[in-house]
Write an enzyme that holds these catalytic residues in place. Sequence first.
Site, PDB file in Angstrom:
ATOM      1  N   GLU A  49      83.973   9.547  87.728  1.00  0.00           N
ATOM      2  CA  GLU A  49      82.795   9.541  86.846  1.00  0.00           C
ATOM      3  C   GLU A  49      83.250  10.090  85.501  1.00  0.00           C
ATOM      4  O   GLU A  49      83.685  11.238  85.407  1.00  0.00           O
ATOM      5  CB  GLU A  49      81.697  10.423  87.452  1.00  0.00           C
ATOM      6  CG  GLU A  49      80.506  10.611  86.523  1.00  0.00           C
ATOM      7  CD  GLU A  49      79.558  11.719  86.994  1.00  0.00           C
ATOM      8  OE1 GLU A  49      79.369  11.918  88.209  1.00  0.00           O
ATOM      9  OE2 GLU A  49      79.001  12.401  86.114  1.00  0.00           O
ATOM     10  N   ARG A  53      79.947  12.985  77.532  1.00  0.00           N
ATOM     11  CA  ARG A  53      79.815  14.246  76.802  1.00  0.00           C
ATOM     12  C   ARG A  53      80.845  14.307  75.688  1.00  0.00           C
ATOM     13  O   ARG A  53      80.961  15.312  75.012  1.00  0.00           O
ATOM     14  CB  ARG A  53      80.031  15.434  77.745  1.00  0.00           C
ATOM     15  CG  ARG A  53      78.963  15.536  78.815  1.00  0.00           C
ATOM     16  CD  ARG A  53      79.237  16.696  79.762  1.00  0.00           C
ATOM     17  NE  ARG A  53      78.783  16.329  81.079  1.00  0.00           N
ATOM     18  CZ  ARG A  53      78.990  17.031  82.166  1.00  0.00           C
ATOM     19  NH1 ARG A  53      79.662  18.171  82.104  1.00  0.00           N
ATOM     20  NH2 ARG A  53      78.541  16.615  83.330  1.00  0.00           N
ATOM     21  N   THR A  77      76.427  11.679  82.880  1.00  0.00           N
ATOM     22  CA  THR A  77      75.667  12.313  81.784  1.00  0.00           C
ATOM     23  C   THR A  77      75.021  11.249  80.885  1.00  0.00           C
ATOM     24  O   THR A  77      75.085  11.317  79.653  1.00  0.00           O
ATOM     25  CB  THR A  77      76.554  13.275  80.944  1.00  0.00           C
ATOM     26  OG1 THR A  77      77.492  13.934  81.802  1.00  0.00           O
ATOM     27  CG2 THR A  77      75.697  14.342  80.272  1.00  0.00           C
ATOM     28  N   LYS A 137      71.415  11.334  92.402  1.00  0.00           N
ATOM     29  CA  LYS A 137      72.340  12.454  92.251  1.00  0.00           C
ATOM     30  C   LYS A 137      71.531  13.714  92.565  1.00  0.00           C
ATOM     31  O   LYS A 137      70.379  13.820  92.149  1.00  0.00           O
ATOM     32  CB  LYS A 137      72.818  12.440  90.802  1.00  0.00           C
ATOM     33  CG  LYS A 137      73.712  13.563  90.413  1.00  0.00           C
ATOM     34  CD  LYS A 137      74.598  13.089  89.270  1.00  0.00           C
ATOM     35  CE  LYS A 137      75.270  14.279  88.632  1.00  0.00           C
ATOM     36  NZ  LYS A 137      76.533  13.917  87.990  1.00  0.00           N
TER      37      LYS A 137
HETATM   38  C1  3PG Z   1      78.009  17.174  86.669  1.00  0.00           C
HETATM   39  O1  3PG Z   1      77.952  16.712  85.570  1.00  0.00           O
HETATM   40  O2  3PG Z   1      77.833  16.499  87.677  1.00  0.00           O
HETATM   41  C2  3PG Z   1      78.253  18.613  86.813  1.00  0.00           C
HETATM   42  O3  3PG Z   1      78.375  19.228  85.581  1.00  0.00           O
HETATM   43  C3  3PG Z   1      79.446  18.919  87.635  1.00  0.00           C
HETATM   44  O4  3PG Z   1      79.347  20.265  87.894  1.00  0.00           O
HETATM   45  P1  3PG Z   1      80.608  21.178  88.200  1.00  0.00           P
HETATM   46  O5  3PG Z   1      81.271  21.442  86.875  1.00  0.00           O
HETATM   47  O6  3PG Z   1      80.035  22.433  88.793  1.00  0.00           O
HETATM   48  O7  3PG Z   1      81.505  20.432  89.136  1.00  0.00           O
END
Ligand code: 3PG
Length: 218
Positions: A49, A53, A77, A137
């Site tokens: 994924e 960002r 995101t 999700k």
């Molecule tokens: C996401 O975007 O799915 C989360 O920010 C992932 O979270 P993590 O940094 O705790 O793995």
Amino acid sequence: MNQDFVERCQEAADRLASIRIIPVLVLTSETKALKLCELLMKRGLGAAEITFRTKEAASIITSISKNFPELYVGAGTILNVADLKRAFDSGARFAVAPGFNPRVVKAAIEGGHPFAPGVCTPSEIEQACELGCRFLKFFPAEAAGGATMLKAVSGPYKHLGLRFMPTGGVTSRNAADYLAIKEVAAVGGTWLGKAEDLDADNWDKIDSLIAEAALLAK
Ligand code: 3PG
């Protein structure tokens, strides 16, 4: 209910379920992105994924699709319709978001794009379901109560055949707790390609984390 959208989301969930652990990546360098994909493919973790960002996200997705066509690359995101379109125009095969934005879900349905919005409460699950989402999700998984919370919150909806991808605080330490839940297609997390490790070119460390995750995913 748009059956085509439901089927595309099921296909995405099935494909991610065949991989089980999905790196969530915040990338700025195409070279490092490709090196990471090479390690992922070598270890048999064939999905990623790429989060929207960074301004490089779209071009990195295009480059991954071209260089690693067998890697199932998605966009994360996705906070608005414009980014959803950019993601799929760039070659993303699926997309996810931390939250539930009905506008983005409707655009995904119209465009025939597999998309999993983020949910963590019964109200959000019901709103997403009403629009036709069956792949969701679960975010922020650990902070929201972890695997125990996901089991509890998904309980009333078992008959709907929902599939979840928990992210947020998931690591190799707790991934198995989520993967043991029938409704969980795959888990995602940033631990397999942390910015600090990528910046410092800690490739041995990244490779051993990927190897560990690949074993866990089996
Ligand atoms: C996401 O975007 O799915 C989360 O920010 C992932 O979270 P993590 O940094 O705790 O793995």
